[in-house]
Scaffold this motif. Structure first.
Motif, mmCIF file in Angstrom:
data_model
loop_
_atom_site.group_PDB
_atom_site.id
_atom_site.type_symbol
_atom_site.label_atom_id
_atom_site.label_comp_id
_atom_site.label_asym_id
_atom_site.label_seq_id
_atom_site.Cartn_x
_atom_site.Cartn_y
_atom_site.Cartn_z
ATOM 1 N N ARG A 46 -1.312 -3.187 -9.864
ATOM 2 C CA ARG A 46 -0.381 -2.044 -9.944
ATOM 3 C C ARG A 46 -0.181 -1.435 -8.558
ATOM 4 N NH1 ARG A 46 2.978 -1.255 -13.174
ATOM 5 N NH2 ARG A 46 1.529 -1.729 -14.860
ATOM 6 N N MET A 47 -1.285 -1.316 -7.833
ATOM 7 C CA MET A 47 -1.231 -0.740 -6.487
ATOM 8 C C MET A 47 -0.301 -1.587 -5.589
ATOM 9 S SD MET A 47 -2.548 1.566 -4.428
ATOM 10 C CE MET A 47 -4.142 2.146 -4.939
ATOM 11 N N ALA A 48 -0.413 -2.900 -5.724
ATOM 12 C CA ALA A 48 0.442 -3.784 -4.917
ATOM 13 C C ALA A 48 1.909 -3.625 -5.318
ATOM 14 C CB ALA A 48 0.013 -5.234 -5.088
ATOM 15 N N ALA A 49 2.148 -3.546 -6.632
ATOM 16 C CA ALA A 49 3.533 -3.418 -7.115
ATOM 17 C C ALA A 49 4.128 -2.097 -6.636
ATOM 18 C CB ALA A 49 3.552 -3.505 -8.640
ATOM 19 N N ASP A 50 3.357 -1.024 -6.748
ATOM 20 C CA ASP A 50 3.853 0.291 -6.309
ATOM 21 C C ASP A 50 4.136 0.283 -4.809
ATOM 22 O OD1 ASP A 50 3.602 1.121 -8.884
ATOM 23 O OD2 ASP A 50 1.772 2.312 -8.578
ATOM 24 N N ALA A 51 3.227 -0.327 -4.059
ATOM 25 C CA ALA A 51 3.405 -0.349 -2.598
ATOM 26 C C ALA A 51 4.644 -1.160 -2.217
ATOM 27 C CB ALA A 51 2.154 -0.927 -1.927
ATOM 28 N N LEU A 52 4.917 -2.175 -3.023
ATOM 29 C CA LEU A 52 6.104 -2.997 -2.745
ATOM 30 C C LEU A 52 7.369 -2.160 -2.906
ATOM 31 C CD1 LEU A 52 6.731 -6.123 -2.261
ATOM 32 C CD2 LEU A 52 7.356 -6.142 -4.653
ATOM 33 N N MET A 53 7.407 -1.314 -3.941
ATOM 34 C CA MET A 53 8.596 -0.500 -4.190
ATOM 35 C C MET A 53 8.670 0.691 -3.233
ATOM 36 S SD MET A 53 10.006 -2.379 -6.209
ATOM 37 C CE MET A 53 11.515 -1.413 -6.336
ATOM 38 N N ALA A 54 7.518 1.272 -2.939
ATOM 39 C CA ALA A 54 7.530 2.462 -2.078
ATOM 40 C C ALA A 54 7.772 2.071 -0.614
ATOM 41 C CB ALA A 54 6.203 3.215 -2.220
ATOM 42 N N GLY A 55 7.375 0.844 -0.246
ATOM 43 C CA GLY A 55 7.504 0.404 1.144
ATOM 44 C C GLY A 55 6.521 1.149 2.027
ATOM 45 N N PRO A 56 6.564 0.937 3.335
ATOM 46 C CA PRO A 56 7.480 0.027 4.006
ATOM 47 C C PRO A 56 7.122 -1.439 3.758
ATOM 48 C CG PRO A 56 5.921 0.959 5.586
ATOM 49 C CD PRO A 56 5.645 1.628 4.272
ATOM 50 N N SER A 229 -12.510 -13.485 1.289
ATOM 51 C CA SER A 229 -11.193 -13.687 0.669
ATOM 52 C C SER A 229 -11.028 -12.815 -0.566
ATOM 53 C CB SER A 229 -11.031 -15.152 0.262
ATOM 54 O OG SER A 229 -9.868 -15.318 -0.528
ATOM 55 N N ALA A 230 -9.925 -12.064 -0.588
ATOM 56 C CA ALA A 230 -9.613 -11.268 -1.780
ATOM 57 C C ALA A 230 -9.272 -12.187 -2.948
ATOM 58 C CB ALA A 230 -8.443 -10.344 -1.486
ATOM 59 N N GLY A 231 -8.848 -13.401 -2.642
ATOM 60 C CA GLY A 231 -8.503 -14.348 -3.700
ATOM 61 C C GLY A 231 -9.649 -14.538 -4.671
ATOM 62 N N LYS A 232 -10.858 -14.663 -4.123
ATOM 63 C CA LYS A 232 -12.039 -14.889 -4.973
ATOM 64 C C LYS A 232 -12.588 -13.571 -5.505
ATOM 65 C CE LYS A 232 -11.487 -18.767 -3.087
ATOM 66 N NZ LYS A 232 -10.746 -19.805 -3.713
ATOM 67 N N THR A 233 -12.644 -12.568 -4.636
ATOM 68 C CA THR A 233 -13.299 -11.316 -5.014
ATOM 69 C C THR A 233 -12.500 -10.553 -6.075
ATOM 70 O OG1 THR A 233 -14.416 -11.228 -2.901
ATOM 71 C CG2 THR A 233 -14.155 -9.126 -4.034
ATOM 72 N N LEU A 269 0.131 -6.188 -0.395
ATOM 73 C CA LEU A 269 -1.094 -6.862 -0.855
ATOM 74 C C LEU A 269 -2.299 -6.311 -0.088
ATOM 75 C CD1 LEU A 269 0.197 -10.541 -1.183
ATOM 76 C CD2 LEU A 269 0.182 -8.721 -2.888
ATOM 77 N N GLN A 270 -2.093 -6.060 1.181
ATOM 78 C CA GLN A 270 -3.193 -5.489 1.977
ATOM 79 C C GLN A 270 -3.609 -4.126 1.420
ATOM 80 O OE1 GLN A 270 -3.338 -5.699 6.237
ATOM 81 N NE2 GLN A 270 -1.525 -6.993 6.326
ATOM 82 N N ARG A 271 -2.597 -3.315 1.088
ATOM 83 C CA ARG A 271 -2.915 -1.970 0.564
ATOM 84 C C ARG A 271 -3.735 -2.078 -0.719
ATOM 85 N NH1 ARG A 271 1.293 2.237 1.573
ATOM 86 N NH2 ARG A 271 0.052 2.049 3.457
ATOM 87 N N ALA A 272 -3.322 -2.990 -1.586
ATOM 88 C CA ALA A 272 -4.002 -3.141 -2.873
ATOM 89 C C ALA A 272 -5.431 -3.670 -2.687
ATOM 90 C CB ALA A 272 -3.209 -4.081 -3.769
ATOM 91 N N VAL A 273 -5.607 -4.587 -1.751
ATOM 92 C CA VAL A 273 -6.951 -5.132 -1.523
ATOM 93 C C VAL A 273 -7.860 -4.045 -0.926
ATOM 94 C CG1 VAL A 273 -8.286 -6.842 -0.217
ATOM 95 C CG2 VAL A 273 -6.169 -7.529 -1.359
ATOM 96 N N ALA A 274 -7.277 -3.199 -0.083
ATOM 97 C CA ALA A 274 -8.065 -2.086 0.474
ATOM 98 C C ALA A 274 -8.577 -1.211 -0.661
ATOM 99 C CB ALA A 274 -7.203 -1.253 1.430
ATOM 100 N N TYR A 275 -7.703 -0.942 -1.600
ATOM 101 C CA TYR A 275 -8.096 -0.154 -2.771
ATOM 102 C C TYR A 275 -9.187 -0.905 -3.559
ATOM 103 C CZ TYR A 275 -7.822 1.287 -7.637
ATOM 104 O OH TYR A 275 -8.154 1.655 -8.909
ATOM 105 N N GLY A 276 -8.963 -2.185 -3.761
ATOM 106 C CA GLY A 276 -9.906 -2.991 -4.548
ATOM 107 C C GLY A 276 -11.305 -2.999 -3.939
ATOM 108 N N LEU A 277 -11.374 -3.145 -2.638
ATOM 109 C CA LEU A 277 -12.696 -3.206 -1.989
ATOM 110 C C LEU A 277 -13.452 -1.892 -2.155
ATOM 111 C CD1 LEU A 277 -11.978 -5.219 1.298
ATOM 112 C CD2 LEU A 277 -13.344 -5.955 -0.671
ATOM 113 N N GLY A 278 -12.706 -0.824 -2.440
ATOM 114 C CA GLY A 278 -13.359 0.474 -2.646
ATOM 115 C C GLY A 278 -13.788 0.705 -4.076
ATOM 116 N N LYS A 279 -13.535 -0.242 -4.952
ATOM 117 C CA LYS A 279 -13.899 -0.037 -6.369
ATOM 118 C C LYS A 279 -15.407 0.138 -6.501
ATOM 119 C CE LYS A 279 -11.566 -2.477 -9.713
ATOM 120 N NZ LYS A 279 -10.602 -1.565 -10.351
ATOM 121 N N ASP A 280 -15.796 0.788 -7.604
ATOM 122 C CA ASP A 280 -17.233 1.068 -7.713
ATOM 123 C C ASP A 280 -18.016 -0.196 -8.049
ATOM 124 O OD1 ASP A 280 -17.691 0.750 -10.500
ATOM 125 O OD2 ASP A 280 -16.827 2.729 -10.869
#
Ligand code: PMP
Ligand code: GLN
Length: 398
Positions: A46-56, A229-233, A269-280
């Protein structure tokens, strides 16, 4: 016409792509190529999708979005106690594959020897060669895949520039023991060698094992390139978001390679992975525990069918000895039979060797839904039962 570069000319299509194509062609359940059959966390997507629409949606900074570099540095601290400066020691890449290519291009000079441990992930060898390096292979063997320290010592020469390890190790499911990492560290220090650590499965260790990055071993902080790699994590292999942690003097030339390979990675995708790495912590332990349960499920099932299942301490791959099945043919032939006749795709482990490969091991990928694993086991069971019954029936008729 003049010849094209021999490293790539004539190389076959990767075994992963080959098996996936065969799986599609035969309507098989694909336990070959390593990818989950359920996409990773919805909030991350969702974070990636939102970032895609919000830009840049324009070029992000060449080293990666600050928030992702900060998240990678924070993960190094959180999981391994490593102090990392996000500005000078972290770079985002388009997958671990790009990270490996950048690193090898930046560290190697023609004639440098690079120690590789066999079975090896498919891109290592051509990448080392194309970067001018000379691969020096060292083998670990089943069932324990232990590193022979004497052989390791012999592999280091005055021409060794780097050792490349994959920990946890695909396809062996091996997790390097502390003593093995310490021996590698000692030899790197003695010989002034760099370590390139492909740690894409860093969050997939089982039975209470904890990942220990080689970078965390004394003396290795300054000479190790650690790749994730975020692909695996996050079970999002198609995103191709990877990250490198390395000391500034190493990251600097690696970044110069990156700037002419891809330059950047998609910003949403970078924004979303940044969020993901912060998950509990529950996310990361949950991923591991789910995968461990899947490992148990497939290994139990395969053992019951007569496969010689090897231990799997990490990754999402189970390697099996097929000799006990008593089927004629090598691993590649049996994988082909399996995909065509049983409707299940696996990967022949000989594809992870340069020469003189063992031909009695195949790899099953188990990051799949339980029902899919069960269906694959059922198909394999029916296939093996048919094969066993056929000769008996013939004998009876004779
Ligand atoms: N290294 C290993 C050991 C792998 O198994 C894989 C593949 N999945 C990669 C690197 C590539 O990772 P990425 O998709 O992030 O490029
Ligand atoms: N790493 C995956 C595997 O080992 C495949 C990735 C790819 O197809 N390049 O199966």
């Amino acid at each position: 016409m003049k010849p094209t570069n021999p490293v790539f000319t004539g190389l076959p299509i990767t075994i992963f792509e080959t098996m996936s194509r065969l799986a599609i062609a035969h309507g098989a359940i694909n336990l070959g190529q390593g990818f989950p059959d359920v996409d990773g966390p919805e909030d991350v997507r969702r974070m990636a999708a939102d970032a895609l629409m919000a830009g840049p949606n324009q070029y992000p900074p060449m080293l990666g979005l600050p928030e992702l570099r900060q998240a990678v540095a924070a993960s190094n601290k959180r999981f391994y106690g490593l102090d990392v400066d996000w500005q000078t020691e972290v770079m985002v890449t388009s997958g671990a594959t790009e990270a490996l290519a950048d690193t090898l291009m930046a560290l190697l000079e023609p004639g440098d020897e690079v120690i590789l441990i066999e079975p090896l992930y498919d891109c290592y060898l051509p990448m080392v060669k194309r970067a001018g390096g000379i691969p020096v292979r060292l083998r670990v063997t089943p069932p324990d895949w232990r590193l022979n320290i004497r052989a390791l010592e012999d592999a280091f020469t005055e021409n060794t520039k780097a050792i490349l390890i994959n920990n946890p190790m695909n396809p062996a499911g091996k997790v390097f023991a502390v003593e093995e990492l310490e021996a590698i560290a000692r030899l790197c220090l003695e010989h002034g060698v760099y370590a390139i650590c492909d740690e894409v499965y860093e969050h997939l260790l089982f039975d209470g094992r904890e990942h220990l990055p080689l970078m965390a071993i004394e003396g290795m902080r300054e000479r190790t390139v650690r790749i994730g790699s975020a692909g695996k994590t996050f079970s999002l292999t198609g995103w191709k978001v990877g990250y490198i942690t390395a000391a500034p003097n190493l990251l600097e030339p690696i970044a110069k390679a990156h700037q002419f390979v891809t330059f950047t990675t998609p910003p949403n995708l970078q924004r979303a992975v940044a969020y993901g790495l912060g998950k509990d912590g529950n996310y990361f332990t949950g991923l591991r525990d789910d995968m461990q349960a899947k490992r148990d499920r497939i290994c139990r099932g395969l053992s019951a069918l007569g496969f010689g299942v090897l231990p799997c301490d990490g990754t999402y791959f189970a390697t099996c000895d097929i000799a006990p099945l008593g089927i004629d043919g090598d691993d590649a032939e049996i994988c082909r039979l399996m995909v065509e006749d049983a409707g299940v795709a696996a990967v022949p482990v000989s594809a992870f060797y340069v020469a003189d490969a063992p031909t009695n091991y195949i790899r099953f990928c188990f990051c799949k839904q339980d029902a899919v694993i069960d269906a694959a086991l059922e198909r394999l069971g029916a296939w093996l039962a048919n094969r066993a019954v056929a000769p008996v029936a013939l004998a009876g008729e004779a």
